[in-house]
Design a protein around this motif. Sequence first.
Motif, mmCIF file in Angstrom:
data_model
loop_
_atom_site.group_PDB
_atom_site.id
_atom_site.type_symbol
_atom_site.label_atom_id
_atom_site.label_comp_id
_atom_site.label_asym_id
_atom_site.label_seq_id
_atom_site.Cartn_x
_atom_site.Cartn_y
_atom_site.Cartn_z
ATOM 1 N N ARG A 197 0.828 -1.213 0.000
ATOM 2 C CA ARG A 197 0.000 0.000 0.000
ATOM 3 C C ARG A 197 0.864 1.265 0.000
ATOM 4 O O ARG A 197 0.354 2.358 -0.288
ATOM 5 C CB ARG A 197 -0.898 0.020 1.237
ATOM 6 C CG ARG A 197 -1.965 -1.079 1.270
ATOM 7 C CD ARG A 197 -2.705 -1.063 2.589
ATOM 8 N NE ARG A 197 -3.257 0.251 2.898
ATOM 9 C CZ ARG A 197 -3.780 0.593 4.069
ATOM 10 N NH1 ARG A 197 -3.824 -0.300 5.058
ATOM 11 N NH2 ARG A 197 -4.249 1.814 4.268
ATOM 12 N N LEU A 198 2.160 1.121 0.310
ATOM 13 C CA LEU A 198 3.025 2.296 0.466
ATOM 14 C C LEU A 198 3.693 2.728 -0.832
ATOM 15 O O LEU A 198 4.417 3.723 -0.862
ATOM 16 C CB LEU A 198 4.110 1.999 1.521
ATOM 17 C CG LEU A 198 3.592 1.581 2.904
ATOM 18 C CD1 LEU A 198 4.765 1.301 3.842
ATOM 19 C CD2 LEU A 198 2.680 2.660 3.487
ATOM 20 N N HIS A 199 3.468 1.975 -1.911
ATOM 21 C CA HIS A 199 4.076 2.363 -3.197
ATOM 22 C C HIS A 199 3.158 1.952 -4.321
ATOM 23 O O HIS A 199 2.300 1.075 -4.165
ATOM 24 C CB HIS A 199 5.447 1.699 -3.370
ATOM 25 C CG HIS A 199 5.403 0.209 -3.459
ATOM 26 N ND1 HIS A 199 5.274 -0.467 -4.649
ATOM 27 C CD2 HIS A 199 5.452 -0.743 -2.484
ATOM 28 C CE1 HIS A 199 5.266 -1.774 -4.415
ATOM 29 N NE2 HIS A 199 5.367 -1.963 -3.103
ATOM 30 N N THR A 200 3.299 2.605 -5.454
ATOM 31 C CA THR A 200 2.523 2.276 -6.645
ATOM 32 C C THR A 200 3.465 1.702 -7.678
ATOM 33 O O THR A 200 4.562 2.220 -7.893
ATOM 34 C CB THR A 200 1.828 3.532 -7.204
ATOM 35 O OG1 THR A 200 2.806 4.531 -7.479
ATOM 36 C CG2 THR A 200 0.792 4.063 -6.211
ATOM 37 N N GLY A 201 3.047 0.643 -8.330
ATOM 38 C CA GLY A 201 3.889 -0.003 -9.318
ATOM 39 C C GLY A 201 4.986 -0.808 -8.640
ATOM 40 O O GLY A 201 4.865 -1.245 -7.489
ATOM 41 N N ALA A 202 6.087 -0.979 -9.347
ATOM 42 C CA ALA A 202 7.210 -1.754 -8.811
ATOM 43 C C ALA A 202 7.891 -0.989 -7.676
ATOM 44 O O ALA A 202 7.964 0.246 -7.682
ATOM 45 C CB ALA A 202 8.223 -2.057 -9.917
ATOM 46 N N ARG A 203 8.345 -1.751 -6.681
ATOM 47 C CA ARG A 203 9.023 -1.122 -5.540
ATOM 48 C C ARG A 203 10.420 -0.673 -5.964
ATOM 49 O O ARG A 203 11.212 -1.470 -6.476
ATOM 50 C CB ARG A 203 9.114 -2.100 -4.379
ATOM 51 C CG ARG A 203 9.684 -1.478 -3.119
ATOM 52 C CD ARG A 203 9.495 -2.367 -1.917
ATOM 53 N NE ARG A 203 10.181 -3.641 -2.029
ATOM 54 C CZ ARG A 203 10.231 -4.555 -1.047
ATOM 55 N NH1 ARG A 203 9.612 -4.309 0.110
ATOM 56 N NH2 ARG A 203 10.862 -5.701 -1.228
ATOM 57 N N THR A 204 10.733 0.594 -5.768
ATOM 58 C CA THR A 204 12.025 1.158 -6.189
ATOM 59 C C THR A 204 12.822 1.643 -4.976
ATOM 60 O O THR A 204 12.290 1.751 -3.871
ATOM 61 C CB THR A 204 11.823 2.332 -7.167
ATOM 62 O OG1 THR A 204 11.023 3.343 -6.522
ATOM 63 C CG2 THR A 204 11.131 1.863 -8.438
ATOM 64 N N ILE A 205 14.079 1.937 -5.250
ATOM 65 C CA ILE A 205 15.011 2.410 -4.211
ATOM 66 C C ILE A 205 15.476 3.813 -4.579
ATOM 67 O O ILE A 205 15.739 4.116 -5.750
ATOM 68 C CB ILE A 205 16.214 1.454 -4.089
ATOM 69 C CG1 ILE A 205 15.748 0.068 -3.613
ATOM 70 C CG2 ILE A 205 17.260 2.010 -3.130
ATOM 71 C CD1 ILE A 205 16.859 -0.970 -3.589
ATOM 72 N N THR A 206 15.590 4.664 -3.595
ATOM 73 C CA THR A 206 16.022 6.044 -3.821
ATOM 74 C C THR A 206 17.006 6.469 -2.727
ATOM 75 O O THR A 206 17.195 5.770 -1.734
ATOM 76 C CB THR A 206 14.810 6.998 -3.834
ATOM 77 O OG1 THR A 206 15.233 8.313 -4.191
ATOM 78 C CG2 THR A 206 14.154 7.054 -2.454
ATOM 79 N N THR A 207 17.620 7.609 -2.953
ATOM 80 C CA THR A 207 18.540 8.155 -1.947
ATOM 81 C C THR A 207 17.751 8.948 -0.911
ATOM 82 O O THR A 207 16.592 9.299 -1.125
ATOM 83 C CB THR A 207 19.585 9.073 -2.595
ATOM 84 O OG1 THR A 207 18.907 10.141 -3.273
ATOM 85 C CG2 THR A 207 20.443 8.303 -3.586
ATOM 86 N N CYS A 208 18.393 9.222 0.208
ATOM 87 C CA CYS A 208 17.732 9.981 1.263
ATOM 88 C C CYS A 208 18.570 11.186 1.650
ATOM 89 O O CYS A 208 19.790 11.228 1.416
ATOM 90 C CB CYS A 208 17.484 9.108 2.481
ATOM 91 S SG CYS A 208 18.978 8.369 3.183
ATOM 92 N N THR A 209 17.937 12.163 2.240
ATOM 93 C CA THR A 209 18.622 13.396 2.637
ATOM 94 C C THR A 209 18.690 13.572 4.145
ATOM 95 O O THR A 209 19.422 14.439 4.625
ATOM 96 C CB THR A 209 17.903 14.615 2.033
ATOM 97 O OG1 THR A 209 16.531 14.587 2.436
ATOM 98 C CG2 THR A 209 17.993 14.586 0.511
ATOM 99 N N SER A 210 17.919 12.778 4.881
ATOM 100 C CA SER A 210 17.972 12.853 6.338
ATOM 101 C C SER A 210 18.280 11.462 6.878
ATOM 102 O O SER A 210 17.804 10.453 6.349
ATOM 103 C CB SER A 210 16.648 13.365 6.911
ATOM 104 O OG SER A 210 15.579 12.514 6.545
ATOM 105 N N ARG A 211 19.097 11.436 7.946
ATOM 106 C CA ARG A 211 19.594 10.159 8.447
ATOM 107 C C ARG A 211 19.538 10.111 9.963
ATOM 108 O O ARG A 211 19.534 11.152 10.632
ATOM 109 C CB ARG A 211 21.051 9.949 8.000
ATOM 110 C CG ARG A 211 21.201 9.100 6.759
ATOM 111 C CD ARG A 211 22.618 9.178 6.232
ATOM 112 N NE ARG A 211 22.849 10.437 5.553
ATOM 113 C CZ ARG A 211 22.603 10.630 4.255
ATOM 114 N NH1 ARG A 211 22.135 9.639 3.530
ATOM 115 N NH2 ARG A 211 22.833 11.787 3.695
ATOM 116 N N TYR A 212 19.571 8.887 10.460
ATOM 117 C CA TYR A 212 19.719 8.654 11.893
ATOM 118 C C TYR A 212 21.128 8.105 12.121
ATOM 119 O O TYR A 212 21.554 7.153 11.448
ATOM 120 C CB TYR A 212 18.687 7.656 12.397
ATOM 121 C CG TYR A 212 18.946 7.214 13.820
ATOM 122 C CD1 TYR A 212 18.594 8.024 14.897
ATOM 123 C CD2 TYR A 212 19.584 5.989 14.083
ATOM 124 C CE1 TYR A 212 18.841 7.626 16.201
ATOM 125 C CE2 TYR A 212 19.834 5.593 15.386
ATOM 126 C CZ TYR A 212 19.468 6.419 16.437
ATOM 127 O OH TYR A 212 19.732 6.027 17.727
#
Length: 535
Positions: free
Chosen positions: A167-182
């Motif tokens: 439910r959290l994505h549409t189409g194929a699940r993809t990977i992206t970069t992030c700008t905030s980190r822990y």
Amino acid sequence: MALAPLLDGGQGAKKEEEEKAKEQGEREGVKEDDMDEEEKEAIRGNEKEERLREEEDKDEDEEEEEEDLLEIAGARGKWTSRAILLCAAVTFVVPLQAMSYQVLGGTPQHWCQPAALAAADWTPQQVYALVVPENLTEGDKGCLMYDYNYTLAASLDFEEAMANTTRLHTGARTITTCTSRYFNASHSTTVTEWDLVCERRALYSTTFSVSHILRVFSCLMQGLVIDAFGRSRCALVCAALFVSCSMAASFAASLQVYLALRGLVAVFEHFLYVACFVLTLELCTPKQRSLAGNLFAVPYALGYMFLPGLALLVKDWRNLQLALSLPGLALISYYWLLPESPRWLATQGRLKEAQKVLCKAALVNGNPAPPRTRLMTALAAIHAKTKEEARSSGRQESDVGSSKDCINLTIKMVQKLWLGCCEVGRSVRALVSTARLAIVTAIVFYIWFTASSTYYGISLYSVNLSTNQYLYLFLGGLLELPAYVLLWPLVSRFGRKKTNAGLYLTCGLSLTSLLLLQGLAPQGPVWVLVAFSLF
């Protein structure tokens, strides 16, 4: 009349000698014309080397004059030892800044943390479970995340979001970069402060490289400044600026300000080190300089060992940077305790000041006051020799230190620095004036390049060895102690050339063994790799 034949005979003999000399000159001229360019160049090179040998002989005479000067003043004993110890104190402070790159910029485990999940008070472990893709390398796990609708995920609880990721994505699940980190750390570092990971990782290395780039430029200027303004004065001013910039770096509001301040710390640190080193050598007799030069760096190893201990106690990088700056405050005592080089004062024509320094040295050492006439004669001889050398090389003398008028002082300072720059140009040309000198210069430059790159590369190698960086730093400083202590007897016994060759061969074999071990047995005992890297 009886003397006429004798006079005529004398004139005839004189004419015959002149004719023979003329014929010999013509033969030599013909012989020179017959030479090819290589032979002429070889002859010119030999002549230059002859002149250099003559200059070396002059330097030896100058060393004898210095030793005589120190003997006249009785400047051996407590005064000299105290002054040298004050100078050597600099080397304890230097590694606290120069080698603090990793302890200030520790890189803890980290992963992406979308702002929506952080605002929803998800725990770091819950965030990690949802956002970090599987089958990634350790390095990529901190930089990549699933491209989900995290606003929707935050509106659900953790268990529901994990059970309904489709439910959290549409189409194929993809990977992206992030700008905030822990960052999984209990304290702040420069890396966590300014997010110096992933695509910003190059900025982390910049904090080290900026310091050394600026240090290169300081190398070009330090000799001019130290010669122009004096060893003690330069050491005092640079100590004050060094401490001020290092303390200010702990309050830096941005990465750019931090980089600028760390760069200035490196510049003033290098000026300070060289000024104190030169002063140490000038306060010793020529026979003592080899030993003093080696022992001068012993406190460096002690400071190197002190650094990881302090870093273990003070974790937060701002507090640690401030704590590493505090020992430098002791250098402000140079204003009251550090003497000026009597030799430098003599070369500047400040003979009375030089006499005052040497008389104080004799008093502290428990010796009677030196004979004024003999001492002033020796000082005047050094000043006269300096003026003669300046005149023969086309330089002009300008006394910076004795002027009281601010405008004249500024003019003379600029003039002194300009003349010094011209002198540097002549010195550089002299280093490559013959083929032999050019080869020796190239070898020395290569030696310094390989020594510096190897030293700092190995000193900062603990991350690649997956070992405790604090223990690694401590062992690095501990092993430098015998290196400094044993170097002097090795040089005294075998000479500089053989000692250098032997030590470089040993270092090369050790590094080659380290490379082979990492390639053939990467999962081998860490202590073996550490031993070869530090040896």
